[in-house]
Design an enzyme around this catalytic site. Structure first.
Site, mmCIF file in Angstrom:
data_model
loop_
_atom_site.group_PDB
_atom_site.id
_atom_site.type_symbol
_atom_site.label_atom_id
_atom_site.label_comp_id
_atom_site.label_asym_id
_atom_site.label_seq_id
_atom_site.Cartn_x
_atom_site.Cartn_y
_atom_site.Cartn_z
ATOM 1 N N HIS A 165 0.846 -1.187 0.000
ATOM 2 C CA HIS A 165 0.000 0.000 0.000
ATOM 3 C C HIS A 165 0.882 1.236 0.000
ATOM 4 O O HIS A 165 1.930 1.245 0.634
ATOM 5 C CB HIS A 165 -0.914 0.019 1.238
ATOM 6 C CG HIS A 165 -2.093 0.911 1.079
ATOM 7 N ND1 HIS A 165 -2.021 2.266 1.277
ATOM 8 C CD2 HIS A 165 -3.372 0.639 0.708
ATOM 9 C CE1 HIS A 165 -3.213 2.791 1.044
ATOM 10 N NE2 HIS A 165 -4.053 1.826 0.689
ATOM 11 N N ASP B 284 -8.022 -5.233 -0.491
ATOM 12 C CA ASP B 284 -8.467 -6.068 -1.606
ATOM 13 C C ASP B 284 -8.218 -7.554 -1.378
ATOM 14 O O ASP B 284 -8.821 -8.386 -2.064
ATOM 15 C CB ASP B 284 -7.738 -5.647 -2.899
ATOM 16 C CG ASP B 284 -8.260 -4.321 -3.438
ATOM 17 O OD1 ASP B 284 -9.482 -4.161 -3.484
ATOM 18 O OD2 ASP B 284 -7.442 -3.457 -3.789
HETATM 19 C C1 LIG Z 1 -7.700 -0.304 -2.859
HETATM 20 C C2 LIG Z 1 -6.319 -0.180 -3.247
HETATM 21 O O1 LIG Z 1 -6.026 0.478 -4.197
HETATM 22 S S1 LIG Z 1 -5.185 -0.993 -2.306
HETATM 23 C C3 LIG Z 1 -3.889 -1.411 -3.442
HETATM 24 C C4 LIG Z 1 -4.332 -2.452 -4.413
HETATM 25 N N1 LIG Z 1 -3.261 -2.870 -5.311
HETATM 26 C C5 LIG Z 1 -2.643 -4.043 -5.194
HETATM 27 O O2 LIG Z 1 -2.918 -4.857 -4.345
HETATM 28 C C6 LIG Z 1 -1.597 -4.329 -6.257
HETATM 29 C C7 LIG Z 1 -0.309 -4.827 -5.646
HETATM 30 N N2 LIG Z 1 0.367 -3.775 -4.913
HETATM 31 C C8 LIG Z 1 1.087 -2.814 -5.558
HETATM 32 O O3 LIG Z 1 1.228 -2.834 -6.774
HETATM 33 C C9 LIG Z 1 1.720 -1.706 -4.736
HETATM 34 O O4 LIG Z 1 1.975 -2.142 -3.437
HETATM 35 C C10 LIG Z 1 0.850 -0.454 -4.698
HETATM 36 C C11 LIG Z 1 0.488 -0.014 -6.121
HETATM 37 C C12 LIG Z 1 -0.429 -0.680 -3.928
HETATM 38 C C13 LIG Z 1 1.609 0.667 -4.001
HETATM 39 O O5 LIG Z 1 2.639 1.009 -4.846
HETATM 40 P P1 LIG Z 1 3.877 1.953 -4.449
HETATM 41 O O6 LIG Z 1 3.586 2.728 -3.237
HETATM 42 O O7 LIG Z 1 4.229 2.697 -5.683
HETATM 43 O O8 LIG Z 1 4.984 0.920 -4.076
HETATM 44 P P2 LIG Z 1 6.055 0.314 -5.071
HETATM 45 O O9 LIG Z 1 5.373 -0.327 -6.229
HETATM 46 O O10 LIG Z 1 7.056 1.393 -5.364
HETATM 47 O O11 LIG Z 1 6.690 -0.790 -4.150
HETATM 48 C C14 LIG Z 1 7.745 -0.600 -3.212
HETATM 49 C C15 LIG Z 1 8.516 -1.912 -3.141
HETATM 50 O O12 LIG Z 1 7.660 -2.953 -2.686
HETATM 51 C C16 LIG Z 1 7.491 -3.941 -3.695
HETATM 52 N N3 LIG Z 1 6.090 -4.298 -3.752
HETATM 53 C C17 LIG Z 1 5.034 -3.459 -3.566
HETATM 54 N N4 LIG Z 1 3.901 -4.141 -3.680
HETATM 55 C C18 LIG Z 1 4.232 -5.414 -3.936
HETATM 56 C C19 LIG Z 1 3.483 -6.571 -4.147
HETATM 57 N N5 LIG Z 1 2.154 -6.542 -4.115
HETATM 58 N N6 LIG Z 1 4.134 -7.721 -4.382
HETATM 59 C C20 LIG Z 1 5.486 -7.770 -4.414
HETATM 60 N N7 LIG Z 1 6.256 -6.688 -4.207
HETATM 61 C C21 LIG Z 1 5.637 -5.527 -3.984
HETATM 62 C C22 LIG Z 1 7.919 -3.274 -4.990
HETATM 63 O O13 LIG Z 1 8.329 -4.197 -5.954
HETATM 64 C C23 LIG Z 1 9.024 -2.378 -4.490
HETATM 65 O O14 LIG Z 1 10.146 -3.177 -4.254
HETATM 66 P P3 LIG Z 1 11.631 -2.607 -4.497
HETATM 67 O O15 LIG Z 1 11.770 -1.438 -3.551
HETATM 68 O O16 LIG Z 1 12.505 -3.761 -4.151
HETATM 69 O O17 LIG Z 1 11.675 -2.201 -5.934
HETATM 70 O O1 LIG Z 2 -5.613 4.771 -0.641
HETATM 71 C C1 LIG Z 2 -5.131 4.134 -1.591
HETATM 72 O O2 LIG Z 2 -4.042 4.406 -2.121
HETATM 73 C C2 LIG Z 2 -5.862 2.998 -2.165
HETATM 74 C C3 LIG Z 2 -7.271 2.882 -1.742
HETATM 75 O O3 LIG Z 2 -8.171 3.442 -2.332
HETATM 76 C C4 LIG Z 2 -7.580 2.120 -0.549
HETATM 77 O O4 LIG Z 2 -6.675 1.554 0.053
HETATM 78 O O5 LIG Z 2 -8.775 2.043 -0.190
#
Ligand SMILES: CC(=O)SCCNC(=O)CCNC(=O)[C@H](O)C(C)(C)COP(=O)(O)OP(=O)(O)OC[C@H]1O[C@@H](n2cnc3c(N)ncnc32)[C@H](O)[C@@H]1OP(=O)(O)O
Ligand SMILES: O=C([O-])CC(=O)C(=O)O
Length: 372
Positions: free
Chosen positions: A257, A308
């Site tokens: 997150h 999620d």
């Molecule tokens: C309701 C919502 O929107 S909640 C979020 C729903 N999305 C997901 O579940 C998709 C999976 N998660 C992700 O893609 C990310 O964690 C996000 C998009 C939620 C947040 O992204 P950011 O804050 O940009 O984090 P970022 O992608 O830069 O990750 C930071 C580090 O953690 C790692 N990481 C983050 N999420 C994950 C994951 N789900 N699985 C594996 N590694 C991960 C990244 O690869 C990165 O590693 P590094 O520093 O070695 O390169």
């Molecule tokens: O806040 C965020 O980045 C993603 C989101 O909508 C949630 O977690 O409910």
């Protein structure tokens, strides 16, 4: 200029709708744990829009308004029937339908507080009907009109299946609606605010937000979690699957997150409901696979499950089609989008950041016939 990729940590506005401080989520200062345990979704809608909990009379009034406005225009139903329906993702249908609803709303472009509030009621009331109508039409079934005597949680399940849902199903669904309702300046809410900050209309704001929620890094992750669980299939396949994902540096959906570091406070509530419902419906393996994934992922990286992750197995155990998971997120989150849209209008300033240019400079123009 310093560039902050993904606007991480940038404070772009003030807001009194919800807050995330030290991994604690509140709506208008009320802890999400209390709301998840005790509040109906309708109470939360009122809270987000009025910044106070309703008394009984106010609650009954908003319930009445939502119930009275839940029917959708026949034109939206006819539109769905004209689609190549099995090729259309329900989030694309929802995005299109909200835009279409605007065409049949005489007040769509009326810009005053009262008219905007009335539109908020109509959009909040109609979104669930849009989702369940689409879900039925693509199965060759007729849409079911929402009942005025059921809660929004119960009505969603009723208009989806045609059967009155069990108490535990309504409890779980209501909890999911409460937990997804708002989340500060997440991507879809920010999108809505950027859109209406141009003084565009409420329908445009909500349509834009649906587009942003659809992506798998945001709301689309709940469907992607279920895809992963389905691919894994059995508990014994979890470990090799997760190891391979890490080896290939692929993301595990439902983890991580942008704001939470220690953990998402909503996940525990959904985890409990997932355990309860998967057991009750005789399909505990989805919960068992999920807990095994959590164990393996958190042992490798500080990546706790987000909202999620456990919602996926919970919705699956309610018999809901996997591609409806994100539209359900929208049915709840639209309450937050609308609260933020109304707040944006109240104290508006165009949202327009800058980009640092990193393309070529001082190029010499060459006429087209001389270009290689
Ligand atoms: C309701 C919502 O929107 S909640 C979020 C729903 N999305 C997901 O579940 C998709 C999976 N998660 C992700 O893609 C990310 O964690 C996000 C998009 C939620 C947040 O992204 P950011 O804050 O940009 O984090 P970022 O992608 O830069 O990750 C930071 C580090 O953690 C790692 N990481 C983050 N999420 C994950 C994951 N789900 N699985 C594996 N590694 C991960 C990244 O690869 C990165 O590693 P590094 O520093 O070695 O390169
Ligand atoms: O806040 C965020 O980045 C993603 C989101 O909508 C949630 O977690 O409910």
């Amino acid at each position: 200029m310093t560039v902050t990729r993904g606007l991480e940590g940038i404070i772009a506005t003030t807001s009194s709708v919800s807050s995330i401080i030290d991994d604690t989520l509140t709506y208008v200062g009320y802890n999400i744990d209390d709301l998840a345990e005790h509040a109906s979704f309708e109470e939360v809608v009122y809270l987000l829009w009025h910044r106070e909990l309703p008394n009984l009379e106010q609650l009954n009034e908003i319930k009445k308004q939502l119930a009275e406005n839940a029917k959708i225009p026949q034109q939206v139903i006819d539109h769905f029937k004209s689609y190549p329906i099995n090729k259309v993702h329900p989030m694309a249908a929802l995005r299109t339908a909200v835009s279409l609803l605007g065409l049949y709303d005489d007040e769509a472009d009326v810009m005053n507080n009262d008219a905007n509030y009335r539109k908020a009621i109509r959009i909040q009331a109609q979104l669930p009907t849009v989702v369940t109508s689409f879900a039925r039409i693509r199965k060759g079934l007729e849409p079911i009109e929402p009942r005025t005597d059921l809660s929004m949680a119960a009505n969603f399940l009723y208009t989806l299946t045609g059967e009155e849902p069990s108490e535990v199903a309504v409890e779980a669904f209501n909890k999911a609606l409460v937990l997804h309702a708002d989340h500060e300046l997440n991507a879809s809410t920010f999108t809505a605010r950027v859109c209406v900050a141009t003084l565009s209309d409420v329908y445009s704001g909500v349509t834009s937000a649906i587009g942003a929620l659809k992506g798998p890094l945001h709301g689309g992750a709940n469907e992607a979690v279920m895809k992963m669980l389905t691919e894994i299939g059995e508990v014994e396949n979890v470990e090799p699957y997760i190891n391979e994902k890490f080896a290939n540096k692929e993301k595990i959906m439902g983890f991580g997150h942008r704001v939470y570091r220690k953990g998402d406070p909503r996940a525990k509530h959904l985890k409990i409901m997932s355990e309860k419902l998967t057991k009750l419906t005789g399909q505990p393996k989805w919960y068992e696979m999920s807990t095994k994934i959590e164990e393996l992922v958190t042992a490798k990286k500080p990546l706790p499950p987000n909202v999620d992750f456990y919602s996926a197995s919970m919705y699956h155990s309610l018999g809901i089609d996997h591609d409806l998971f994100t539209p359900i997120f929208a049915v709840s989150r639209v309450s937050g989008w609308l609260a933020h849209i109304l707040e944006q209008y109240e104290n508006n300033r165009l949202i327009r950041p800058r980009a640092e240019y990193d393309g070529p400079v001082q190029q010499t123009f060459v006429p087209v016939e001389q270009r290689l």
